[in-house]
Design a protein around this motif. Structure first.
Motif: not given
Length: 437
Positions: A401-407
Motif C-alpha cells: 500500500n501507499e499513503v497519499l497526502i495532499p501536497a
C-alpha cells in the motif's frame, strides 16, 4: 595533483527480476565505478557496453529476459552498441542454450561469476569494496542481502539450481555495510535472502537472524529494518520477540506460504502443515500486535483440485492477511515437480489467481478502512501530481500500500518521516493529512 581519468567506454547495466538481482547489479556497478568506468543503470542514454542481468524464475520472467537480450543483440547488429554481456539467473541456468541461440552476445556469465565478468571488461575485482555498495534505489532505502542460495527442496522452485546452497554473510560484514549506507543517507534497510530464517546456520551452527537484527538496530541513522522472504517451517520464533522489543524492526514480515491444503503442501515439499502454519501466524500476532504479514500463494500446482483450491480460499478468508500476492504455477525443468503432469489449464490457473485476489481485495479494504482516524508515521517516497506519496512501516516499496497526502498541506521532502492521520481508504491505498512534520 594527478587527475582521475574515466575510461572512454560507458556501461549500462539492465536489471530484470527481483531485489536480489538488483543488489547483484549494484555490486557490478560498484566494481566498475572503482575501475574508472562511467556506469548507468537501466538508462536511456547512449552506452557502448550493455550488461543484462537476467531473471530465470518463472516463464514470464524468462520471456522478459530473452526478449531484452534479443533487443540488445539487435542493437549490437545495427552498430548501436559495441559489446553485450549477459549475467544472472537465466544465463546461469541456460548458458549453453543461449550461446547457441543468441551468439551475438559477447559472453554469458552465471550468478557467481562477477570476477569473470569484470575480467572480460579488463577491470579488477576490488575486495576492499566489500561492505560498500552503490545503490540504485532512492537514497533513503537500500536492500541488504544477508545470504545467498537456498538449502530448501521445494518441488516447484528452480532457485537452488541458479543460486546454489545457502551461504550466510558474517554479521560484522553486514553491520559495516549498514554503517556505510547510514553515512550516505539510508534510513531504511530491507533484509533480503532466498530464505531469511536459515541465516547463520552455516556460519554459526545456529539460526542467528535475531542477533543480526539486534546488531543492525544499533547502527546510528537507520530507523526502519524490514524482513523479506522468510520460510515458515522451523521458523525461529524469537524473531517476533526482537520485533516486539526493538522499535527499529518494522512490524512487518514477508513470509511466502504458497498453499494451505495439506495435500498440496506435501506435494510441494514445504515441510509444514496448515495447522502448523495457523499456529505460527497466531503466535506472531499475539507477540507482535498489529504485525503486517505479507504472503504469496501459488495456484495451479500439478494435481491441484478445485477442492484443494477452495481450502486455500477458506484459509485466506480466515487468516485475513494484511498483504497478499498470487503466482500461477510455472512448469520448471529439472525441478522435482517437473516429473508431474502440468495438468491445470492456463485459463484455470488465471481464474484461480483472480478469484483469490478478489477475496484479498475485500479483506484489504476492510483492514484499510479500520485505520481511518489513526495516526501513523509515514516515510515520504515521492511527489506525484498533487500528492506526496509515502509508506507506513507496514508497507514495502513497489508491492504494498501507499499513503497519499495532499501536497497543499505542507512542504515535504523525499526521505522525510512525517506523522499523519488517516482520513480515507481504498482497496490498496490510504489517504492522510499531516499532523506534524
Amino acid at each position: 595533483m594527478k587527475t582521475k581519468t574515466l575510461r572512454p567506454d560507458k556501461v549500462n547495466v539492465i536489471t530484470l527480476g527481483c531485489s536480489k538481482n538488483l543488489v547483484d547489479s549494484e555490486n557490478i556497478i560498484t566494481q566498475l565505478k572503482a575501475n574508472d568506468y562511467a556506469v548507468s543503470h537501466d538508462a536511456n542514454e547512449a552506452a557502448n557496453i550493455v550488461i543484462v542481468n537476467t531473471c530465470g524464475f518463472i516463464d514470464l520472467a524468462k520471456e522478459e529476459s530473452i526478449n531484452t537480450i534479443l533487443d540488445y543483440a539487435d542493437r549490437k547488429t545495427r552498430g548501436e552498441i559495441d559489446k553485450l554481456y549477459v549475467t544472472g539467473c537465466l544465463s546461469h541456468r541456460y548458458k549453453e542454450n543461449l550461446e547457441e541461440e543468441i551468439p551475438e552476445v559477447d559472453a554469458y556469465f552465471g550468478t557467481m561469476e562477477l570476477p569473470g565478468l569484470l575480467n572480460r571488461l579488463e577491470a579488477d575485482y576490488k575486495h576492499d569494496l566489500i561492505g560498500e555498495r552503490f545503490i540504485t534505489t532512492p537514497e533513503h532505502y537500500a536492500y541488504l542481502k544477508i545470504s545467498e542460495g537456498c538449502n530448501r527442496t521445494c518441488s516447484f522452485c528452480a532457485i537452488p539450481l541458479m543460486r546454489g546452497k545457502h551461504v550466510s554473510r558474517p554479521i560484522e560484514e553486514l553491520v559495516r555495510q549498514a554503517e556505510h549506507f547510514a553515512r550516505n543517507g539510508v534510513r531504511e534497510l530491507m533484509l533480503i535472502a532466498q530464505e531469511l530464517t536459515y541465516y547463520g546456520l552455516d556460519l554459526y551452527k545456529t539460526r542467528e537472524l535475531p542477533r543480526l537484527l539486534e546488531a543492525l538496530a544499533a547502527v546510528e541513522g537507520i530507523r526502519w529494518i524490514r524482513l523479506h522472504y522468510a520460510y515458515p517451517s522451523k521458523f525461529p520464533r524469537e524473531i517476533f520477540t526482537v520485533m516486539a522489543a526493538q522499535p527499529k524492526v518494522c512490524n512487518y514480515l514477508d513470509i511466502p506460504l504458497q498453499h494451505a491444503s495439506d495435500a498440496v503442501l506435501l506435494r510441494m515439499r514445504r515441510q509444514i502443515t496448515r495447522a502448523e502454519t495457523e499456529d505460527l501466524i497466531r503466535h506472531a500476532r499475539a507477540v507482535v500486535p498489529g504485525i503486517a504479514i505479507r504472503t504469496t500463494f501459488l495456484v495451479g500446482y500439478p494435481g491441484e483440485t478445485e477442492e484443494e483450491f477452495e481450502e486455500l480460499c477458506q484459509f485466506v478468508r480466515a487468516m485475513r492477511f494484511e498483504r497478499l500476492g498470487v503466482f500461477m504455477y510455472s512448469h520448471e525443468e529439472d525441478t522435482p515437480a517437473y516429473g508431474a503432469e502440468d495438468d491445470v489449464p492456463a485459463e484455470v490457473k488465471a481464474d484461480r489467481a483472480n478469484r483469490l485476489m478478489e477475496i484479498q481485495k475485500d479483506i484489504s479494504l476492510e483492514l484499510n478502512e479500520a485505520r481511518i482516524g489513526a495516526e501513523m508515521d509515514v516515510l515520504i517516497e515521492r511527489k506525484e501530481n498533487e500528492f506526496y506519496v509515502g509508506r507506513t512501516e507496514y508497507d514495502s516499496p513497489d508491492v504494498d500500500n501507499e499513503v497519499l497526502i495532499p501536497a497543499s498541506q505542507a512542504y515535504l521532502r523525499t526521505g522525510d518521516f512525517v506523522r499523519v492521520r488517516i482520513t480515507g481508504a481504498t482497496d490498496y491505498d490510504l489517504e492522510a493529512e499531516v499532523v506534524r512534520e
